[in-house]
Design a protein around this motif. Structure first.
Motif, PDB file in Angstrom:
ATOM      1  N   VAL A  33       0.841  -1.193   0.000  1.00 25.52           N
ATOM      2  CA  VAL A  33       0.000   0.000   0.000  1.00 25.52           C
ATOM      3  C   VAL A  33       0.879   1.247   0.000  1.00 25.52           C
ATOM      4  O   VAL A  33       1.994   1.241   0.524  1.00 25.52           O
ATOM      5  CB  VAL A  33      -0.953   0.036   1.217  1.00 25.52           C
ATOM      6  CG1 VAL A  33      -2.031  -1.017   1.090  1.00 25.52           C
ATOM      7  CG2 VAL A  33      -0.184  -0.140   2.515  1.00 25.52           C
ATOM      8  N   VAL A  34       0.355   2.302  -0.611  1.00 23.72           N
ATOM      9  CA  VAL A  34       1.020   3.608  -0.604  1.00 23.72           C
ATOM     10  C   VAL A  34       0.009   4.647  -0.144  1.00 23.72           C
ATOM     11  O   VAL A  34      -1.141   4.653  -0.623  1.00 23.72           O
ATOM     12  CB  VAL A  34       1.558   3.989  -2.000  1.00 23.72           C
ATOM     13  CG1 VAL A  34       2.343   5.301  -1.909  1.00 23.72           C
ATOM     14  CG2 VAL A  34       2.438   2.883  -2.576  1.00 23.72           C
ATOM     15  N   PHE A  35       0.422   5.499   0.775  1.00 20.48           N
ATOM     16  CA  PHE A  35      -0.425   6.580   1.269  1.00 20.48           C
ATOM     17  C   PHE A  35       0.214   7.909   0.877  1.00 20.48           C
ATOM     18  O   PHE A  35       1.394   8.149   1.163  1.00 20.48           O
ATOM     19  CB  PHE A  35      -0.577   6.495   2.788  1.00 20.48           C
ATOM     20  CG  PHE A  35      -1.149   5.194   3.271  1.00 20.48           C
ATOM     21  CD1 PHE A  35      -2.519   4.973   3.279  1.00 20.48           C
ATOM     22  CD2 PHE A  35      -0.311   4.172   3.702  1.00 20.48           C
ATOM     23  CE1 PHE A  35      -3.041   3.768   3.715  1.00 20.48           C
ATOM     24  CE2 PHE A  35      -0.825   2.968   4.146  1.00 20.48           C
ATOM     25  CZ  PHE A  35      -2.193   2.756   4.149  1.00 20.48           C
ATOM     26  N   LEU A  36      -0.569   8.758   0.201  1.00 24.26           N
ATOM     27  CA  LEU A  36      -0.080  10.058  -0.245  1.00 24.26           C
ATOM     28  C   LEU A  36      -1.041  11.121   0.272  1.00 24.26           C
ATOM     29  O   LEU A  36      -2.241  11.079  -0.001  1.00 24.26           O
ATOM     30  CB  LEU A  36      -0.004  10.135  -1.771  1.00 24.26           C
ATOM     31  CG  LEU A  36       0.779   9.033  -2.506  1.00 24.26           C
ATOM     32  CD1 LEU A  36      -0.155   7.911  -2.958  1.00 24.26           C
ATOM     33  CD2 LEU A  36       1.526   9.611  -3.721  1.00 24.26           C
ATOM     34  N   SER A  37      -0.518  12.079   1.039  1.00 28.39           N
ATOM     35  CA  SER A  37      -1.408  13.060   1.664  1.00 28.39           C
ATOM     36  C   SER A  37      -0.782  14.441   1.702  1.00 28.39           C
ATOM     37  O   SER A  37       0.419  14.583   1.958  1.00 28.39           O
ATOM     38  CB  SER A  37      -1.735  12.632   3.100  1.00 28.39           C
ATOM     39  OG  SER A  37      -2.508  13.620   3.756  1.00 28.39           O
ATOM     40  N   PRO A  38      -1.596  15.477   1.502  1.00 28.07           N
ATOM     41  CA  PRO A  38      -1.119  16.833   1.775  1.00 28.07           C
ATOM     42  C   PRO A  38      -1.019  17.055   3.285  1.00 28.07           C
ATOM     43  O   PRO A  38      -1.647  16.355   4.079  1.00 28.07           O
ATOM     44  CB  PRO A  38      -2.224  17.732   1.191  1.00 28.07           C
ATOM     45  CG  PRO A  38      -3.141  16.837   0.443  1.00 28.07           C
ATOM     46  CD  PRO A  38      -2.976  15.475   1.010  1.00 28.07           C
ATOM     47  N   THR A  39      -0.215  18.027   3.645  1.00 27.10           N
ATOM     48  CA  THR A  39      -0.223  18.524   5.022  1.00 27.10           C
ATOM     49  C   THR A  39      -1.368  19.524   5.129  1.00 27.10           C
ATOM     50  O   THR A  39      -1.534  20.390   4.285  1.00 27.10           O
ATOM     51  CB  THR A  39       1.109  19.200   5.354  1.00 27.10           C
ATOM     52  OG1 THR A  39       2.150  18.227   5.248  1.00 27.10           O
ATOM     53  CG2 THR A  39       1.096  19.782   6.761  1.00 27.10           C
ATOM     54  N   TYR A  40      -2.161  19.382   6.192  1.00 25.51           N
ATOM     55  CA  TYR A  40      -3.364  20.201   6.334  1.00 25.51           C
ATOM     56  C   TYR A  40      -3.484  20.606   7.798  1.00 25.51           C
ATOM     57  O   TYR A  40      -3.512  19.757   8.683  1.00 25.51           O
ATOM     58  CB  TYR A  40      -4.586  19.384   5.894  1.00 25.51           C
ATOM     59  CG  TYR A  40      -5.842  20.181   5.663  1.00 25.51           C
ATOM     60  CD1 TYR A  40      -6.034  20.893   4.480  1.00 25.51           C
ATOM     61  CD2 TYR A  40      -6.853  20.201   6.619  1.00 25.51           C
ATOM     62  CE1 TYR A  40      -7.195  21.604   4.248  1.00 25.51           C
ATOM     63  CE2 TYR A  40      -8.025  20.910   6.403  1.00 25.51           C
ATOM     64  CZ  TYR A  40      -8.187  21.613   5.215  1.00 25.51           C
ATOM     65  OH  TYR A  40      -9.344  22.313   4.992  1.00 25.51           O
ATOM     66  N   ASN A  41      -3.527  21.910   8.055  1.00 18.60           N
ATOM     67  CA  ASN A  41      -3.539  22.410   9.440  1.00 18.60           C
ATOM     68  C   ASN A  41      -2.404  21.783  10.253  1.00 18.60           C
ATOM     69  O   ASN A  41      -2.571  21.375  11.404  1.00 18.60           O
ATOM     70  CB  ASN A  41      -4.876  22.122  10.117  1.00 18.60           C
ATOM     71  CG  ASN A  41      -5.977  23.036   9.619  1.00 18.60           C
ATOM     72  OD1 ASN A  41      -5.699  24.126   9.105  1.00 18.60           O
ATOM     73  ND2 ASN A  41      -7.223  22.611   9.741  1.00 18.60           N
ATOM     74  N   ASN A  42      -1.254  21.691   9.595  1.00 16.75           N
ATOM     75  CA  ASN A  42      -0.040  21.141  10.211  1.00 16.75           C
ATOM     76  C   ASN A  42      -0.194  19.674  10.590  1.00 16.75           C
ATOM     77  O   ASN A  42       0.502  19.173  11.482  1.00 16.75           O
ATOM     78  CB  ASN A  42       0.375  21.943  11.454  1.00 16.75           C
ATOM     79  CG  ASN A  42       1.876  21.858  11.691  1.00 16.75           C
ATOM     80  OD1 ASN A  42       2.663  21.843  10.745  1.00 16.75           O
ATOM     81  ND2 ASN A  42       2.284  21.802  12.950  1.00 16.75           N
ATOM     82  N   GLY A  43      -1.088  18.981   9.921  1.00  8.27           N
ATOM     83  CA  GLY A  43      -1.305  17.561  10.186  1.00  8.27           C
ATOM     84  C   GLY A  43      -1.601  16.823   8.907  1.00  8.27           C
ATOM     85  O   GLY A  43      -1.358  17.319   7.802  1.00  8.27           O
ATOM     86  N   ILE A  44      -2.133  15.599   9.034  1.00  2.46           N
ATOM     87  CA  ILE A  44      -2.541  14.803   7.888  1.00  2.46           C
ATOM     88  C   ILE A  44      -3.883  15.325   7.379  1.00  2.46           C
ATOM     89  O   ILE A  44      -4.754  15.695   8.172  1.00  2.46           O
ATOM     90  CB  ILE A  44      -2.673  13.322   8.294  1.00  2.46           C
ATOM     91  CG1 ILE A  44      -1.364  12.819   8.918  1.00  2.46           C
ATOM     92  CG2 ILE A  44      -3.046  12.450   7.103  1.00  2.46           C
ATOM     93  CD1 ILE A  44      -1.496  11.460   9.596  1.00  2.46           C
TER      94      ILE A  44
END
Length: 400
Positions: A306-317
């Protein structure tokens, strides 16, 4: 008019399908509906195995009356007290007040809590009920998926009444038998989603029950949702064995991304193409913001990588990715290889935070370095993603 279906010469299917339901347990989308199964054994003594959800109670009661054909109802065995299987309990007893109710000790307490009913005869592991030519043995199946659950094994006919085990989402249509439908094509995805969202947390308990079931010859398996099994059950049993051991079903890569303005999606698409270029065949890509969490969960358990790709949002996931990861943790996710990528316009944090979550889970092995995108994918990022794809492909040759 009743629509009871004969399974054997003295066993009948009394259930019905609900095609109007939108969310099962108010949580899981069921666009193909769901069936609620109940069974009647007509021996010297008659035995009803469970009731049904209130949504299909009228059809069920007609089926019960028709199948009884004027005979009295002697026993009602309650395998599982969850309301989708017990909501019609009181109505059955109103119609057939002399019926003896059989349940586990914990189920008896739940029947009191739900219905103020206190007359159940309590049975335990190994107890036997003889109904004439049939000999019914009770098996304890706690936490599959509630603590009160019983199975019943008919020693005479080789039939297992398995409560919610081996169930699936999806209404029944025409036939009630798994061998008369294309189960792998039409039901397996729903069966996998049903298992991982409802039962996955209790893999150890499922394994315990599978070991018990291995001691018996299973000619017919009657679950409380989905088709009845009378052929090729070993194939489905192997799926349950694999799922309850938390082992991957498909050797391949599932990529899960969240993307606000499309740049993280771009990274996911580049990585997926690069993995395919490495010769990996089974690749799936999901946007966690638009795909239902029940599907995401089942697919994460299905794949080996599995691969998880996420922006940083409100200094979090990003919130939808964070919810998905939390759901994985709550269902005992483990034993997978994983890779990470993040995006952040000024202070990327998502990869580090996702790593903290995933590294706390049992049997997880990280592949390569996390790729960090600053706003938009650059040529350097593209090369990093291709390098990561190469490392993912190489990892298929390694033992986890």
């Amino acid at each position: 008019m009743e629509n009871a279906v004969s399974i054997t010469e003295d066993l009948y299917y009394l259930g019905a399908s609900d095609r109007r339901i939108a969310l099962f347990e108010s949580a899981f989308p069921v666009p193909r509906g769901v069936s609620y199964n109940s069974y009647l054994l007509k021996d010297e003594k008659t035995v009803l195995f469970d009731t049904v959800d209130a949504a299909v109670a009228e059809e069920f009661l007609h089926n019960l009356e028709g199948a009884l054909g004027g005979k009295k109802l002697d026993y009602l065995i309650v395998h599982h007290v969850e309301p989708d299987h017990s909501a019609s309990f009181a109505r059955v007893l109103q119609r057939y007040p002399d019926t003896a109710v059989i349940a586990s000790a914990k189920a008896a307490v739940m029947l009191k809590n739900f219905f103020s009913y206190e007359g159940a005869s309590v049975v335990k592991e190994g107890d036997v009920l003889e109904t004439g030519k049939h000999r019914l043995r009770f098996l304890a199946a706690p936490m599959v998926h509630w603590p009160e659950v019983l199975f019943t094994y008919d020693e005479t006919a080789g039939t297992l009444f398995s409560a919610d085990a081996f169930g699936t989402f999806g209404a029944l249509g025409g036939s009630i038998f798994a061998d008369e439908v294309h189960f792998e094509r039409d039901y397996l995805d729903d069966a996998r989603r049903y298992y991982f969202n409802i039962v996955a947390k209790y893999g150890v308990q499922v394994q315990n029950v599978l070991k018990k079931a291995a001691a018996f010859e299973l000619k017919t398996v009657c679950p409380l949702h989905g088709p009845v099994w009378r052929k090729d059950f070993a194939w489905y049993l192997q799926k349950y064995d694999l799922w309850s051991k938390y082992l991957p079903e498909t050797q391949g890569v599932a990529l899960f991304y969240a993307s606000v303005y499309g740049h993280t999606q771009n990274a996911a698409e580049i990585l997926a193409s690069a993995i395919a270029a490495e010769g990996v065949k089974n690749i799936a890509v999901y946007d966690v913001s638009v795909t239902d969490k029940s599907v995401l969960l089942a697919e994460a358990f299905r794949y080996s990588h599995v691969v998880f790709l996420s922006p940083t949002y409100n200094n979090g996931i990003f919130v939808n990715m964070e919810d998905f990861l939390r759901d994985l943790c709550a269902h005992g996710y483990c034993n997978r290889r994983y890779a990470l990528a993040e995006n952040g316009s000024w202070a990327p944090q998502a990869a580090r935070l996702m790593q903290e979550t995933l590294s706390s889970l049992k049997g997880m092995q990280k592949i390569g370095n996390s790729v960090s995108v600053l706003s938009a994918v650059t040529q350097q990022n593209a090369q990093e993603l291709k390098t990561l794809a190469h490392e993912i492909a190489r990892s298929f040759d390694e033992q986890i």
